[in-house]
Structures are given as structure tokens and as C-alpha cells.
Scaffold this motif. Structure first.
Motif, short mmCIF file in Angstrom:
data_model
loop_
_atom_site.label_atom_id
_atom_site.label_comp_id
_atom_site.label_asym_id
_atom_site.label_seq_id
_atom_site.Cartn_x
_atom_site.Cartn_y
_atom_site.Cartn_z
N LYS A 1 35.33 40.38 34.34
CA LYS A 1 34.22 40.48 34.44
C LYS A 1 34.13 42.27 34.34
O LYS A 1 34.94 42.26 33.86
CB LYS A 1 34.06 40.65 36.59
N THR B 1 39.12 39.71 38.25
CA THR B 1 39.74 40.91 38.51
C THR B 1 38.66 41.76 37.06
O THR B 1 38.03 41.62 35.40
CB THR B 1 40.80 41.48 38.53
N THR B 2 38.34 43.20 36.56
CA THR B 2 37.84 44.13 36.63
C THR B 2 38.19 44.07 34.74
O THR B 2 40.29 44.00 34.91
CB THR B 2 37.55 45.52 36.85
N GLY C 1 32.30 37.58 39.36
CA GLY C 1 33.01 37.93 40.69
C GLY C 1 32.86 37.70 42.38
O GLY C 1 31.57 37.55 42.40
#
Length: 183
Positions: free
Chosen positions: A102, A79-80, A125
Motif C-alpha cells: 500500500k 504494509t507500507t 489497508g
């Protein structure tokens, strides 16, 4: 350069890695996303102890999908990472050795990576189904009430990641753009 490392990730190992290195991680890592980070932060604010020994640990910013029959985990993509930025410097100062996610990180996180001789890895991702094949076991170790955002202990074999920010502060997201512009 391709590197194979063991987790947990000690400072000596982190210091050998350079932005742009392709790394395959084998060993024990943990997962934590937004809600898990918030809960750890609140626990520290209240004077409590973290639910895991953070020293040298790699935290994978990931919340898996349900496991298929016979598999330890479902899709396991990153995930971000920036969503964890407000919590990360403190965890790095407490000894966390690496993060896997990411996307870009704040300057405060980059400074904490350098200060603590840690490393930030990116996983690809959109490749969660493939990444899950590197996970041989998964168990919830804290915050089960958070569902997919519970903290999990994972055993991984050759989990592929790329060093984005190394212990010297070199940032692949910046250097790659400069190289691309030269072309």
C-alpha cells in the motif's frame, strides 16, 4: 477492468495490466517485509543466493497476525511499500514480477518496474481479516527467526488487488488525483 490472473506473474501478464485495473490473483505468492528484505539484500551483498527463486514472483508486503484455530493465517493486510524501496529495484532486476503493498513508491522503484516490465499492486489497508480469507495455505520458507517478518509461501485464491503502477509507468495515485481535481 476486472482481471483474473495466475501467480507467479510473468512479464506477458504484467504487460497486459493497466493502472486502475481490479485484479484477482490465484496461485503462489510470497510475503516479505522490512526485515526479510534487509536479510535478502545482505545475502546478495555477501554473494549468496536468495532463499526463493524470485523469477516472476509476487511479493506481498505483509506480516500476518497469528492464525485462528482452523485457519492457515491470521489477519493479512498490506504494509507500507515505501519501506522496501531501497531493496526493490535490485529484486526487480533479478526478475521479481510483482509487488503487493500500500502507498506510493519512489521514482527508482517506478523506473525499475518499467525497465523490468513488472507491476505494483495495492491491497486495501485495514481489510486484513477479509484478505486472509483468500489465503488457503501458508508456510514459512525462510528466516523463521524473524517471526511475523519471515518469508512465507502463500497459496491464494482470488486475492483482490488494484494495479497502481503498470509496466508502462502509469501511476494510479497520480492519475486518480488529476481526475478528482477535474470534478
Amino acid at each position: 477492468m476486472d482481471r483474473h490472473i495466475s501467480a507467479p506473474v510473468g512479464r506477458e501478464t504484467a504487460e497486459e495490466l493497466r493502472a486502475g485495473d481490479y485484479v484477482y490473483i490465484t496461485g503462489t505468492i510470497y510475503t516479505a517485509r522490512d526485515a526479510g528484505h534487509k536479510r535478502m539484500y545482505e545475502t546478495l551483498r555477501e554473494g549468496g543466493d536468495l532463499p526463493i527463486n524470485i523469477e516472476g514472483q509476487a511479493i506481498y508486503y505483509m506480516g500476518p497476525s497469528p492464525a485462528r484455530e482452523g485457519r492457515p493465517i491470521g489477519s493479512a493486510g498490506p504494509t507500507t511499500a515505501s519501506r522496501m524501496d531501497k531493496y526493490t529495484p535490485e529484486l526487480l532486476d533479478l526478475g521479481m514480477g510483482a509487488m503487493i503493498g500500500k502507498g506510493k513508491r519512489s521514482q527508482e522503484v517506478i523506473d525499475a518496474v518499467v525497465r523490468n516490465k513488472a507491476v505494483y499492486f495495492a491491497a486495501v489497508g485495514g481489510a486484513g481479516a477479509l484478505l486472509s480469507k483468500c489465503i488457503t495455505s501458508s508456510e514459512i520458507v525462510a528466516y523463521e527467526d524473524l517471526g511475523t517478518e519471515a518469508i512465507r509461501k502463500l497459496t491464494v485464491v482470488n486475492l483482490p488487488v488494484i494495479v497502481v503502477i503498470d509496466s508502462k509507468g502509469n501511476n494510479l495515485y497520480e492519475t486518480a488525483v488529476k481526475e478528482y481535481r477535474k470534478i
